[in-house]
Structures are given as C-alpha cells and as structure tokens.
Design a protein around this motif. Structure first.
Motif, PDB file in Angstrom:
ATOM      1  N   ASP A 144       0.823  -1.205   0.000  1.00 24.63           N
ATOM      2  CA  ASP A 144       0.000   0.000   0.000  1.00 24.63           C
ATOM      3  C   ASP A 144       0.865   1.267   0.000  1.00 24.63           C
ATOM      4  OD1 ASP A 144      -2.325  -1.476   0.001  1.00 24.63           O
ATOM      5  OD2 ASP A 144      -2.617  -1.327   2.185  1.00 24.63           O
ATOM      6  N   VAL A 145       1.868   1.298   0.872  1.00 25.06           N
ATOM      7  CA  VAL A 145       2.711   2.490   0.982  1.00 25.06           C
ATOM      8  C   VAL A 145       3.505   2.695  -0.301  1.00 25.06           C
ATOM      9  CG1 VAL A 145       4.651   3.541   2.211  1.00 25.06           C
ATOM     10  CG2 VAL A 145       2.834   2.404   3.499  1.00 25.06           C
ATOM     11  N   PHE A 146       4.126   1.639  -0.797  1.00 24.17           N
ATOM     12  CA  PHE A 146       4.928   1.769  -2.015  1.00 24.17           C
ATOM     13  C   PHE A 146       4.051   2.118  -3.218  1.00 24.17           C
ATOM     14  CE2 PHE A 146       8.693  -1.200  -0.708  1.00 24.17           C
ATOM     15  CZ  PHE A 146       8.945  -0.375   0.373  1.00 24.17           C
ATOM     16  N   GLY A 147       2.917   1.473  -3.296  1.00 24.43           N
ATOM     17  CA  GLY A 147       2.029   1.750  -4.421  1.00 24.43           C
ATOM     18  C   GLY A 147       1.561   3.191  -4.422  1.00 24.43           C
ATOM     19  N   HIS A 148       1.216   3.689  -3.236  1.00 26.85           N
ATOM     20  CA  HIS A 148       0.756   5.072  -3.127  1.00 26.85           C
ATOM     21  C   HIS A 148       1.885   6.043  -3.458  1.00 26.85           C
ATOM     22  CE1 HIS A 148      -2.316   7.933  -2.032  1.00 26.85           C
ATOM     23  NE2 HIS A 148      -1.511   8.530  -1.157  1.00 26.85           N
ATOM     24  N   LEU A 191      10.841  -4.692  -4.165  1.00 25.18           N
ATOM     25  CA  LEU A 191       9.424  -4.376  -4.325  1.00 25.18           C
ATOM     26  C   LEU A 191       9.232  -2.943  -4.801  1.00 25.18           C
ATOM     27  CD1 LEU A 191       6.455  -5.175  -4.010  1.00 25.18           C
ATOM     28  CD2 LEU A 191       6.614  -4.477  -1.601  1.00 25.18           C
ATOM     29  N   ALA A 192      10.009  -2.020  -4.238  1.00 26.87           N
ATOM     30  CA  ALA A 192       9.915  -0.618  -4.670  1.00 26.87           C
ATOM     31  C   ALA A 192      10.246  -0.499  -6.155  1.00 26.87           C
ATOM     32  CB  ALA A 192      10.847   0.246  -3.839  1.00 26.87           C
ATOM     33  N   GLU A 193      11.273  -1.194  -6.582  1.00 27.42           N
ATOM     34  CA  GLU A 193      11.657  -1.144  -7.999  1.00 27.42           C
ATOM     35  C   GLU A 193      10.597  -1.804  -8.874  1.00 27.42           C
ATOM     36  OE1 GLU A 193      15.510  -2.933  -7.937  1.00 27.42           O
ATOM     37  OE2 GLU A 193      16.523  -1.060  -7.352  1.00 27.42           O
ATOM     38  N   LYS A 194      10.001  -2.864  -8.393  1.00 28.84           N
ATOM     39  CA  LYS A 194       8.939  -3.532  -9.141  1.00 28.84           C
ATOM     40  C   LYS A 194       7.755  -2.598  -9.372  1.00 28.84           C
ATOM     41  CE  LYS A 194       5.868  -7.579  -8.928  1.00 28.84           C
ATOM     42  NZ  LYS A 194       5.465  -8.752  -8.116  1.00 28.84           N
ATOM     43  N   MET A 195       7.535  -1.709  -8.418  1.00 26.81           N
ATOM     44  CA  MET A 195       6.424  -0.769  -8.526  1.00 26.81           C
ATOM     45  C   MET A 195       6.802   0.491  -9.302  1.00 26.81           C
ATOM     46  SD  MET A 195       4.360  -1.067  -4.953  1.00 26.81           S
ATOM     47  CE  MET A 195       3.459  -2.578  -4.556  1.00 26.81           C
ATOM     48  N   GLY A 196       7.997   0.494  -9.865  1.00 23.99           N
ATOM     49  CA  GLY A 196       8.376   1.574 -10.761  1.00 23.99           C
ATOM     50  C   GLY A 196       9.193   2.679 -10.142  1.00 23.99           C
ATOM     51  N   MET A 197       9.543   2.554  -8.869  1.00 24.65           N
ATOM     52  CA  MET A 197      10.357   3.587  -8.226  1.00 24.65           C
ATOM     53  C   MET A 197      11.836   3.266  -8.391  1.00 24.65           C
ATOM     54  SD  MET A 197       8.231   4.485  -4.741  1.00 24.65           S
ATOM     55  CE  MET A 197       7.893   2.772  -4.289  1.00 24.65           C
ATOM     56  N   ARG A 198      12.636   4.285  -8.524  1.00 28.02           N
ATOM     57  CA  ARG A 198      14.084   4.123  -8.644  1.00 28.02           C
ATOM     58  C   ARG A 198      14.783   5.075  -7.670  1.00 28.02           C
ATOM     59  NH1 ARG A 198      12.285   0.462 -10.803  1.00 28.02           N
ATOM     60  NH2 ARG A 198      12.663  -0.400 -12.897  1.00 28.02           N
ATOM     61  N   PRO A 199      14.614   4.829  -6.369  1.00 23.55           N
ATOM     62  CA  PRO A 199      15.214   5.747  -5.391  1.00 23.55           C
ATOM     63  C   PRO A 199      16.735   5.752  -5.505  1.00 23.55           C
ATOM     64  CG  PRO A 199      14.378   3.769  -4.310  1.00 23.55           C
ATOM     65  CD  PRO A 199      13.884   3.726  -5.719  1.00 23.55           C
ATOM     66  N   GLU A 200      17.300   6.946  -5.475  1.00 20.10           N
ATOM     67  CA  GLU A 200      18.753   7.070  -5.642  1.00 20.10           C
ATOM     68  C   GLU A 200      19.508   6.515  -4.447  1.00 20.10           C
ATOM     69  OE1 GLU A 200      20.145  11.371  -4.593  1.00 20.10           O
ATOM     70  OE2 GLU A 200      18.131  11.605  -5.411  1.00 20.10           O
ATOM     71  N   LEU A 201      18.893   6.507  -3.246  1.00 22.48           N
ATOM     72  CA  LEU A 201      19.569   6.066  -2.039  1.00 22.48           C
ATOM     73  C   LEU A 201      18.915   4.837  -1.439  1.00 22.48           C
ATOM     74  CD1 LEU A 201      20.088   9.525  -0.303  1.00 22.48           C
ATOM     75  CD2 LEU A 201      21.805   8.193  -1.529  1.00 22.48           C
ATOM     76  N   ARG A 202      19.759   3.915  -0.996  1.00 23.71           N
ATOM     77  CA  ARG A 202      19.312   2.722  -0.283  1.00 23.71           C
ATOM     78  C   ARG A 202      20.253   2.594   0.922  1.00 23.71           C
ATOM     79  NH1 ARG A 202      20.221   2.071  -5.247  1.00 23.71           N
ATOM     80  NH2 ARG A 202      22.075   0.747  -4.990  1.00 23.71           N
ATOM     81  N   HIS A 203      19.695   2.709   2.122  1.00 26.37           N
ATOM     82  CA  HIS A 203      20.584   2.695   3.290  1.00 26.37           C
ATOM     83  C   HIS A 203      19.960   1.978   4.482  1.00 26.37           C
ATOM     84  CE1 HIS A 203      18.727   6.659   4.789  1.00 26.37           C
ATOM     85  NE2 HIS A 203      18.479   6.725   3.499  1.00 26.37           N
ATOM     86  N   LEU A 204      20.813   1.195   5.105  1.00 25.41           N
ATOM     87  CA  LEU A 204      20.437   0.369   6.245  1.00 25.41           C
ATOM     88  C   LEU A 204      21.443   0.494   7.385  1.00 25.41           C
ATOM     89  CD1 LEU A 204      18.736  -1.966   7.505  1.00 25.41           C
ATOM     90  CD2 LEU A 204      20.132  -3.566   6.144  1.00 25.41           C
ATOM     91  N   ALA A 205      22.706   0.739   7.070  1.00 25.76           N
ATOM     92  CA  ALA A 205      23.786   0.644   8.050  1.00 25.76           C
ATOM     93  C   ALA A 205      23.927   1.895   8.901  1.00 25.76           C
ATOM     94  CB  ALA A 205      25.106   0.356   7.341  1.00 25.76           C
ATOM     95  N   ASN A 206      23.948   1.691  10.213  1.00 23.74           N
ATOM     96  CA  ASN A 206      24.360   2.722  11.149  1.00 23.74           C
ATOM     97  C   ASN A 206      25.858   2.564  11.399  1.00 23.74           C
ATOM     98  OD1 ASN A 206      24.257   0.322  12.559  1.00 23.74           O
ATOM     99  ND2 ASN A 206      22.940   1.079  14.191  1.00 23.74           N
ATOM    100  N   SER A 207      26.395   3.209  12.439  1.00 25.71           N
ATOM    101  CA  SER A 207      27.846   3.198  12.634  1.00 25.71           C
ATOM    102  C   SER A 207      28.414   1.786  12.714  1.00 25.71           C
ATOM    103  CB  SER A 207      28.218   3.953  13.917  1.00 25.71           C
ATOM    104  OG  SER A 207      28.066   5.338  13.775  1.00 25.71           O
ATOM    105  N   ALA A 208      27.815   0.948  13.570  1.00 29.10           N
ATOM    106  CA  ALA A 208      28.375  -0.387  13.765  1.00 29.10           C
ATOM    107  C   ALA A 208      28.329  -1.204  12.476  1.00 29.10           C
ATOM    108  CB  ALA A 208      27.625  -1.109  14.879  1.00 29.10           C
ATOM    109  N   ALA A 209      27.201  -1.162  11.768  1.00 30.29           N
ATOM    110  CA  ALA A 209      27.096  -1.922  10.524  1.00 30.29           C
ATOM    111  C   ALA A 209      28.001  -1.349   9.440  1.00 30.29           C
ATOM    112  CB  ALA A 209      25.646  -1.936  10.051  1.00 30.29           C
ATOM    113  N   ALA A 210      28.174  -0.037   9.433  1.00 28.13           N
ATOM    114  CA  ALA A 210      29.063   0.567   8.434  1.00 28.13           C
ATOM    115  C   ALA A 210      30.469   0.013   8.560  1.00 28.13           C
ATOM    116  CB  ALA A 210      29.073   2.084   8.605  1.00 28.13           C
ATOM    117  N   VAL A 211      30.891  -0.230   9.794  1.00 32.09           N
ATOM    118  CA  VAL A 211      32.244  -0.719  10.043  1.00 32.09           C
ATOM    119  C   VAL A 211      32.334  -2.239   9.929  1.00 32.09           C
ATOM    120  CG1 VAL A 211      34.011  -0.923  11.837  1.00 32.09           C
ATOM    121  CG2 VAL A 211      32.827   1.253  11.505  1.00 32.09           C
TER     122      VAL A 211
END
Length: 377
Positions: A144-148, A191-211
C-alpha cells in the motif's frame, strides 16, 4: 587543550576530532558509498551546528537529524547540502522543510499525503520496518505504501529519493536479526523497484554496521556515534583510529580534610574508613551528571584517578583525594579521550551499565560548551 580559565564546568568539543573521524569512516567504508553524519540531539551533545560544519569539512555528503525543527535549524545556520529527517507526528507542517529542499521520511499513506500537499518539490524517503518494530512501514503495509508513493511520484506530486531501514543489533555482529533484516531490506528495495520507483539512495547501516558489515552498506551509511569518536560496537571492533571529541571537565570548588567515620553527601552512603581528603566538584545531575554515578564512577584530577564518594547531588558531587589537598580551581576531568589517563565516556558507560550515547547526550544544563579545533592548532 587550554586551561579551563574561570569556567566552573564545561563541555569541550574538539571539532578537529569530528572532522578526522568523518574522514576516517569514509576511508573504512570505501568508495562508492556516501556518508551521512547524524547530528540529531544537538550533535549527540556536541553542538549540532558546529558538529555539522566539521562533518561537512570531513567529507559528509549528507546530514541526518530526527526532527523537522533540527533540519530547519541546520538550514538557518547556513547548511545547504543534503539533509534527511525522519521523525514526525500527524499534523506537523512539512511545508518549510519541503521548501528548504530537506528530505523527509514517510512510513504511511497518510504521511505521504501530508507531504505531497506541500508541493511538487517534496523529497521523500520511505522507511521500512525490517524487524526493529519502531518507526517504518511494517511488511503487511509495504504494498500500500509503495504503491501510493509510486502513484504520487508518477503524478509529479513528490520525488521518492530513498528507501531505508534501521538495524536491531548491528553492534552484535553474530545476532541472527542482522541477516534477517538485511534480507528483508533487499526484499523491500526489490518491491519498490517492481512498482516503478528508482530511489537514488538505499541505506540500512548505522555506525556499527558501516564498520562491521560491508554487505549492508548499499550506497549510503549513516554514522552517528562513531563520528564523535566513540566505539559503535564495544568488544567487537578493532582500533578504528577514531578520536573522542568530547571532554567534560570542571574546576574544584574546594578541597578539605575529613576524618575516619565521617559520612559524605546525602544519606551518608559512603563513610570514610580512614582519615582522607575530599574535593567538591561543581556539577551535578541538573547538568546531566548521572546520579547513578554515585560511589561508582571515577574522575581525573591532580594527576590521578579519583573516585566519586557519596551521592551525586543536583549541583555538585564529592571526590576522594586520598590525602592530597590540591587548591581550589584545580582541573577535574570527568571523561575525555583518555590519552592523559582520564576516564573515557566508555568507562563511564561501563561503570553505569549503559551506553556512550546516553553519557554524551545527557550532559548540558548549566554547563558551558566550548568548541576548539586541535587539528588546526
């Protein structure tokens, strides 16, 4: 570091350390990954505007804050670069943030509509809940959120610039939630890409995960605590070459002898077992010194570690000087980088069974904040 002069108690922040830490983190994550320095909560107690400027100088591509007010304060201070904020409640006015080119975050269809109502220049990043069960759209709502969002973007009412989430336990590299969350995040991106979106940024990592988790860096990492020189995953990280930016120090108000059997501070929770001397430090829990530090934490003064004796009070606490009588005005370092033997914020966190985030963000109150730049000097 310069003398405390006439200041009773102060937070000293080395902006050169922040600049160095951001540069170092960029080196650690490698090329092709943008760096967001998180400066929410007054720059984790270090001064938001000053920390943001140092971070930009160190190479931060993005700044991250929690609230719309924080983001607008950055713009008012002259920052013109990319900024993301992520915490709002229904009815907040997104219009000023949208007009200022700030990326805002949406979790729900309702938030998307509120943001889209501010005009076609709105920059929106979608946050998904991959297991933290905090902010973000839960899996059942992704469609619902992605589609909207996709429909609003196709109609020219907003621009979806990113998709992101947040780890549960990246400071515990072997925690099973890490793999599960990364898999869920990849599912959300697909899923976002399947719905036609191409967001320039994809991010998950905070400090610990970045390292510690290269697979989770995607094309942007969000570094908060590590940017201020504090270990994002104590016990799991090698020496990262970071420099703690904050020193908390005061000046003795007085020192005096006490006798064996004398009690100290409210409730006499500590009673001297010998003749000794004590010093009065003019800072207390009204300034963010944890009351839980009573009889537990240590400070550095006159060349030695000195334990806190008795309860921390609202405005002051007492330290054991073990027979020494340094004069009033002598420097007391509660915590700092540790290079002189003084306790660190991590030492205080360990003593109080908490995390460095709480130690550095809670100090303030009547304390003066002084910004220095050891790298430049």
């Amino acid at each position: 570091m310069t003398s405390t002069g006439s200041t009773r108690a102060e937070i000293v922040v080395d902006l050169g350390a922040i600049r160095h830490n951001v540069r170092r983190l960029r080196e650690l994550v490698g090329p092709g990954v943008a760096m967001m320095t998180v400066v929410k909560a007054d720059g984790y107690g270090h001064g938001m505007v000053e920390a943001a400027r140092a971070a930009r100088q160190g190479g931060a591509d993005w700044l991250g804050v929690a609230t719309l007010d924080e983001a607008l304060d950055l713009r008012a201070a002259g920052d013109t670069g990319p900024v993301l904020c992520w915490l709002a409640v229904p009815g907040e006015d997104y219009a000023l943030a949208v007009a200022a080119g700030i990326d805002v975050t949406a979790y729900t269809v309702e938030e998307l509509d509120e943001i889209a109502a501010c005009g076609p220049s709105a920059r929106v990043q979608l946050k998904v809940d991959t297991g933290l069960s905090r902010g973000g759209a839960v899996r059942a709502d992704w469609d619902d959120v992605f589609g909207h969002a996709a429909r609003l973007e196709q109609a020219g009412r907003l621009d979806v610039t990113g998709i992101w989430s947040h780890f549960v336990a990246s400071d515990e590299p072997d925690h099973p939630a890490n793999d599960a969350q990364e898999a869920a995040f990849r599912e959300a991106v697909a899923l976002a890409e399947k719905m036609g979106m191409r967001p320039e940024l994809r991010h998950l990592a905070n400090s610990a995960a970045a390292v510690l988790r290269p697979s989770a860096r995607f094309n942007l990492v969000r570094c908060g605590i590590a940017s201020y020189g504090l270990d994002p995953a104590p016990g799991h990280t090698p020496d990262l070459g970071l420099v703690p930016a904050m020193t908390l120090r005061a000046r003795l108000a007085m020192s005096k002898p006490i006798s064996a059997g004398d009690g100290v501070s409210y409730g006499h929770t500590w009673v001297a077992d010998r003749d000794t001397t004590v010093g009065l430090v003019p800072a207390g829990y009204a300034d963010g010194i944890p009351r839980a530090a009573s009889n537990i934490a240590t400070v550095w003064s006159a060349g030695r570690l000195r334990p806190i004796r008795g309860r921390v009070c609202m405005d002051q606490f007492v330290i054991d000087l073990d027979g020494d009588l340094p004069p009033a005005g002598t420097e007391v370092v509660l915590f700092g980088p540790g290079d002189r033997g003084e306790p660190t914020a991590q030492d205080w966190a360990d003593a109080l069974d908490t995390i460095t985030y709480e130690i550095v963000t809670r100090v303030g109150g009547r304390l003066v904040t002084t910004h220095v730049d050891e790298e430049q000097s």
